[in-house]
Design a protein around this motif. Structure first.
Motif, PDB file in Angstrom:
ATOM      1  N   ASP A   1       6.710   2.296  -4.423  1.00 20.47           N
ATOM      2  CA  ASP A   1       6.208   3.423  -3.638  1.00 20.47           C
ATOM      3  C   ASP A   1       7.215   3.812  -2.553  1.00 20.47           C
ATOM      4  OD1 ASP A   1       4.728   5.267  -2.249  1.00 20.47           O
ATOM      5  OD2 ASP A   1       3.026   3.947  -1.845  1.00 20.47           O
ATOM      6  N   PRO A   2       7.686   5.059  -2.544  1.00 18.55           N
ATOM      7  CA  PRO A   2       8.625   5.487  -1.498  1.00 18.55           C
ATOM      8  C   PRO A   2       8.014   5.459  -0.104  1.00 18.55           C
ATOM      9  CG  PRO A   2       7.884   7.370  -2.806  1.00 18.55           C
ATOM     10  CD  PRO A   2       7.406   6.143  -3.516  1.00 18.55           C
ATOM     11  N   GLN A   3       6.675   5.377  -0.005  1.00 11.55           N
ATOM     12  CA  GLN A   3       6.018   5.314   1.298  1.00 11.55           C
ATOM     13  C   GLN A   3       5.948   3.889   1.863  1.00 11.55           C
ATOM     14  OE1 GLN A   3       5.267   8.286   2.597  1.00 11.55           O
ATOM     15  NE2 GLN A   3       5.988   9.143   0.660  1.00 11.55           N
ATOM     16  N   THR A   4       6.401   2.902   1.078  1.00 10.60           N
ATOM     17  CA  THR A   4       6.245   1.499   1.477  1.00 10.60           C
ATOM     18  C   THR A   4       6.799   1.220   2.868  1.00 10.60           C
ATOM     19  OG1 THR A   4       6.258   0.715  -0.816  1.00 10.60           O
ATOM     20  CG2 THR A   4       6.889  -0.874   0.895  1.00 10.60           C
ATOM     21  N   PHE A   5       7.939   1.809   3.193  1.00 14.62           N
ATOM     22  CA  PHE A   5       8.611   1.480   4.451  1.00 14.62           C
ATOM     23  C   PHE A   5       8.300   2.466   5.580  1.00 14.62           C
ATOM     24  CE2 PHE A   5      11.342  -0.020   0.920  1.00 14.62           C
ATOM     25  CZ  PHE A   5      11.133  -1.381   1.108  1.00 14.62           C
ATOM     26  N   THR A   6       7.418   3.428   5.312  1.00 11.94           N
ATOM     27  CA  THR A   6       7.090   4.411   6.343  1.00 11.94           C
ATOM     28  C   THR A   6       5.595   4.504   6.626  1.00 11.94           C
ATOM     29  OG1 THR A   6       7.037   6.182   4.666  1.00 11.94           O
ATOM     30  CG2 THR A   6       9.117   5.836   5.841  1.00 11.94           C
ATOM     31  N   GLN A   7       4.747   4.141   5.667  1.00  8.56           N
ATOM     32  CA  GLN A   7       3.305   4.290   5.885  1.00  8.56           C
ATOM     33  C   GLN A   7       2.748   3.122   6.684  1.00  8.56           C
ATOM     34  OE1 GLN A   7       1.295   4.439   2.099  1.00  8.56           O
ATOM     35  NE2 GLN A   7       2.064   2.452   1.422  1.00  8.56           N
ATOM     36  N   ASP A   8       1.590   3.353   7.282  1.00  8.32           N
ATOM     37  CA  ASP A   8       0.909   2.299   8.012  1.00  8.32           C
ATOM     38  C   ASP A   8      -0.277   1.795   7.197  1.00  8.32           C
ATOM     39  OD1 ASP A   8      -1.109   4.231   8.274  1.00  8.32           O
ATOM     40  OD2 ASP A   8      -0.620   4.667  10.355  1.00  8.32           O
ATOM     41  N   ASN A   9      -1.036   0.899   7.771  1.00  2.10           N
ATOM     42  CA  ASN A   9      -2.148   0.289   7.070  1.00  2.10           C
ATOM     43  C   ASN A   9      -3.192   1.318   6.641  1.00  2.10           C
ATOM     44  OD1 ASN A   9      -3.895  -1.735   6.098  1.00  2.10           O
ATOM     45  ND2 ASN A   9      -4.992  -1.796   8.042  1.00  2.10           N
ATOM     46  N   THR A  10      -3.455   2.290   7.502  1.00  5.08           N
ATOM     47  CA  THR A  10      -4.463   3.302   7.184  1.00  5.08           C
ATOM     48  C   THR A  10      -4.071   4.116   5.962  1.00  5.08           C
ATOM     49  OG1 THR A  10      -5.107   3.466   9.513  1.00  5.08           O
ATOM     50  CG2 THR A  10      -5.739   5.288   8.075  1.00  5.08           C
ATOM     51  N   GLN A  11      -2.808   4.539   5.915  1.00 10.05           N
ATOM     52  CA  GLN A  11      -2.332   5.312   4.775  1.00 10.05           C
ATOM     53  C   GLN A  11      -2.319   4.475   3.500  1.00 10.05           C
ATOM     54  OE1 GLN A  11       1.240   6.183   7.040  1.00 10.05           O
ATOM     55  NE2 GLN A  11       0.859   8.384   6.825  1.00 10.05           N
ATOM     56  N   PHE A  12      -1.875   3.228   3.627  1.00  9.71           N
ATOM     57  CA  PHE A  12      -1.854   2.331   2.468  1.00  9.71           C
ATOM     58  C   PHE A  12      -3.268   2.103   1.948  1.00  9.71           C
ATOM     59  CE2 PHE A  12      -2.473  -2.113   1.103  1.00  9.71           C
ATOM     60  CZ  PHE A  12      -1.697  -2.119  -0.048  1.00  9.71           C
ATOM     61  N   ALA A  13      -4.200   1.835   2.856  1.00 11.95           N
ATOM     62  CA  ALA A  13      -5.586   1.575   2.453  1.00 11.95           C
ATOM     63  C   ALA A  13      -6.203   2.778   1.761  1.00 11.95           C
ATOM     64  CB  ALA A  13      -6.410   1.171   3.670  1.00 11.95           C
ATOM     65  N   ALA A  14      -5.857   3.973   2.217  1.00 12.06           N
ATOM     66  CA  ALA A  14      -6.413   5.179   1.607  1.00 12.06           C
ATOM     67  C   ALA A  14      -5.992   5.298   0.141  1.00 12.06           C
ATOM     68  CB  ALA A  14      -5.964   6.410   2.383  1.00 12.06           C
ATOM     69  N   THR A  15      -4.751   4.924  -0.150  1.00 20.81           N
ATOM     70  CA  THR A  15      -4.279   4.968  -1.535  1.00 20.81           C
ATOM     71  C   THR A  15      -4.907   3.842  -2.353  1.00 20.81           C
ATOM     72  OG1 THR A  15      -2.164   5.875  -0.804  1.00 20.81           O
ATOM     73  CG2 THR A  15      -2.226   4.906  -2.999  1.00 20.81           C
ATOM     74  N   LEU A  16      -4.942   2.646  -1.771  1.00 15.34           N
ATOM     75  CA  LEU A  16      -5.446   1.485  -2.502  1.00 15.34           C
ATOM     76  C   LEU A  16      -6.931   1.603  -2.802  1.00 15.34           C
ATOM     77  CD1 LEU A  16      -4.663  -1.308  -3.615  1.00 15.34           C
ATOM     78  CD2 LEU A  16      -5.339  -2.261  -1.400  1.00 15.34           C
ATOM     79  N   LYS A  17      -7.688   2.165  -1.859  1.00  9.10           N
ATOM     80  CA  LYS A  17      -9.139   2.232  -2.013  1.00  9.10           C
ATOM     81  C   LYS A  17      -9.618   3.578  -2.552  1.00  9.10           C
ATOM     82  CE  LYS A  17      -9.751  -1.020   1.825  1.00  9.10           C
ATOM     83  NZ  LYS A  17     -10.359  -1.265   3.157  1.00  9.10           N
TER      84      LYS A  17
END
Length: 597
Positions: free
Chosen positions: A317-333
């Motif tokens: 994921d190109p967002q791995t090094f720029t996103q925060d927990n909230t953004q990551f959780a939104a994709t994962l969930k």
């Protein structure tokens, strides 16, 4: 056993106390011997015979003491929801068992706690007898020892049975508590978290593994690459969109970046970008007794090439090094499954209490490290911390350090460990040999749920841990003297193994244990002195910061791994990386010499 020195501390005479109207005496050795009909306090420090507290060694001390002994205690730790250590069930229980009254003259927490502690240390004549928990670094502890404000405990601990038994069970414990000057200034902690040793784990979405890979979880870097390509190209969520994210993560969570997990398929490395627990000597390893910086090795470069390939092909994921927990959780969930693989210490798909019920987390499986092209298949390993919050140091003004050491050793006993952790036996915990333990065997201890409306015999103890209704029923974990080894923790009874967070994480740790690096390759938590401490502190920030920045840039392509690698090494050399390594080597050699004694 040679006779231990009794560090002297003169106490006021009883007459002086009465004349001054003093109601409480400071000093280890204050005794409570009620006068006829008065319940008064004497301060002679000894009984009439003159030897009630003059024990020669820890093994000579028998609890409860014949006479009441008061010791002044400093503790730097908070109790959730307020409350104090003085107004506490554990403190009362200790007094009942030992006949020692713990007078918490300094019981502090909050942002200004360190300032208060520093002020305490500026008054050498009025130090508390026992520093139960301080939050000192190892360097600070040794400095106070060299100033003569706290005493070496080497001789005192020679015949402390629990302390020595802990060291036998945990081979790195004693060495972790010996300072670079060869002295031991603190009793130390023992709170081994088995699964935390292997917290850089990876999770894989099993429904897609079944659909795309015949249920086979990748076991090599090549197999992982091929599987991630299937996720990207074969629309496993079946929505007709190319919205699948083969591998994702983020910076700032509990082992939530994927880098160190993949690097360990090429070379041993303990330099995660994301770790809520401090990483000791990040990126440094020991090879035949020599400190090396793995992030400068050709194998490390090969690892970056591999991760860069995943990134450039859209598999990471190109967002791995720029996103925060909230953004990551939104994709994962997301309502429609999107992510195939992600790193974390624990499942991230459900709410905080995910393990207590069936849920999406059961579709995810922890999978083992994958083998690299040269046969490397390791996991990052975190060291256990036996220093903790600086548990159990004795001031130079304490008159009876033998008794205080014996008290600390008593607190490490199985019963005292449970009382500090869970409260009263029969209410907070029980001994048991029924059911399943955390480690999967026969348990020895069962943790109980204290009823919310329970009133402990009308004594006003708290109904829960909040402290809102009176006394707390336990000490905070950071200020407890524990023998909570991986073995001891593993003996805790688990009522429902299929729905228990610790049991789940324990099994995850057991999956990773076979891939742990050899113990002798790990750089321990060393003690640095004077200018050397500054060298390490500055280099950890500056050099470590540059290494992490370059790691991300090589992966994303902002730095070219083919043409700019030498420039990266040259920059490290200009930053005095060799001085950083040499300083570590100097103190590692001293550590090993002390450990061999």
């Amino acid at each position: 056993m040679k006779k231990k020195t009794l560090w002297g501390k003169k106490l006021l005479s009883s007459a002086a106390v009465l004349a001054l109207g003093v109601s409480l005496l400071a000093g280890c050795g204050s005794t409570d011997t009620p006068a006829a009909g008065t319940g008064g306090t004497t301060d002679s420090g000894k009984a009439a015979s003159g030897d009630a507290f003059a024990f020669e060694s820890v093994s000579d001390v028998t609890f409860p003491l014949e006479e009441k002994l008061t010791i002044d205690v400093f503790v730097y730790a908070s109790l959730t929801g307020g409350g104090t250590y003085q107004n506490n069930y554990v403190t009362d229980w200790i007094e009942e068992k030992t006949n020692i009254h713990l007078n918490f003259v300094y019981d502090v927490d909050g942002d200004d706690a360190k300032t208060k502690l520093n002020l305490v240390m500026t008054d050498p004549k009025n130090l508390p007898d026992l520093f139960l928990a301080t939050g000192w670094t190892k360097t600070e502890l040794q400095d106070y020892g060299k100033q003569g404000l706290i005493i070496p405990m080497n001789d005192l601990l020679e015949d402390a049975p629990n302390w020595n038994a802990m060291n036998e069970e945990s081979p790195m414990r004693r060495a972790d508590l010996v300072m670079s000057d060869g002295n031991i200034y603190t009793y130390g902690d023992n709170n081994e978290c088995f699964h935390c040793r292997y917290q850089n784990r990876m999770y894989i979405y099993m429904p897609w593994v079944e659909a795309l890979n015949d249920g086979h979880i990748p076991e090599t870097t090549d197999e992982l690459y091929e599987y991630l390509k299937k996720v990207k190209n074969e629309d496993p969520n079946g929505n007709g969109l190319a919205d699948e994210v083969p591998m994702s993560g983020f910076i700032g969570g509990w082992s939530s970046d994927p880098t160190v997990w993949m690097i360990n398929s090429f070379i041993q490395c303990n330099n995660p970008l994301s770790n809520t627990n401090p990483t000791v000597a990040a990126g440094l390893v020991v090879n035949d007794g020599k400190i090396e910086y793995s992030v400068m090795k050709d194998e490390y470069r090969e690892a970056l090439r591999y991760i860069n390939k995943l990134y450039s092909e859209g598999l990471l994921d190109p967002q791995t090094f720029t996103q925060d927990n909230t953004q990551f959780a939104a994709t994962l969930k997301n309502e429609t499954p999107l992510v195939a693989v992600y790193p974390a210490g624990g499942p991230q798909t459900d709410d905080e209490f995910w393990a207590n019920k069936d849920g999406e987390w059961q579709n995810w499986e922890v999978f083992a490290p994958v083998e690299g092209p040269e046969g490397v298949r390791l996991c990052a390993k975190n060291l256990d911390n036996y220093f903790g919050m600086g548990i159990g140091s004795i001031s130079s003004t304490c008159e009876y350090p033998v008794i205080v050491t014996a008290l600390l050793d008593f607190l490490a006993s199985a019963e005292a460990n449970n009382v500090q952790s869970y409260g009263p036996e029969g209410l907070g915990w029980n001994f048991t040999n029924e059911g399943t333990s955390l480690a999967g065997g026969t348990p020895t201890v069962e943790k109980l749920i204290i009823p919310e409306d329970y009133d402990w015999l009308g004594n006003g103890y708290a109904k829960d841990y909040s402290g809102e209704n009176g006394k707390h029923y336990r000490w905070a974990s950071d200020a407890s003297v524990r023998w909570s080894s991986a073995r001891a923790r593993g003996e805790l009874m688990i009522p429902d193994p299929d729905h228990d967070t610790e049991f789940y994480l324990q099994k995850a740790g057991e999956l990773y244990q076979p891939y742990e690096p050899a113990l002798e390759t790990l750089v321990p938590n060393l003690v640095f002195e004077g200018p050397d401490a500054q060298i390490i502190s500055e280099a950890t920030l500056q050099i470590g910061g540059y290494v992490n920045q370059a790691l991300v840039q090589f992966i994303t392509g902002d730095l070219d791994i083919e043409t700019q690698w030498e420039e990266y090494l040259t920059t490290l050399e200009k930053m005095n990386v060799q001085q950083y390594i040499d300083t570590y080597q100097k103190y590692y050699d001293a550590y090993m010499a002390n450990a061999a004694k």
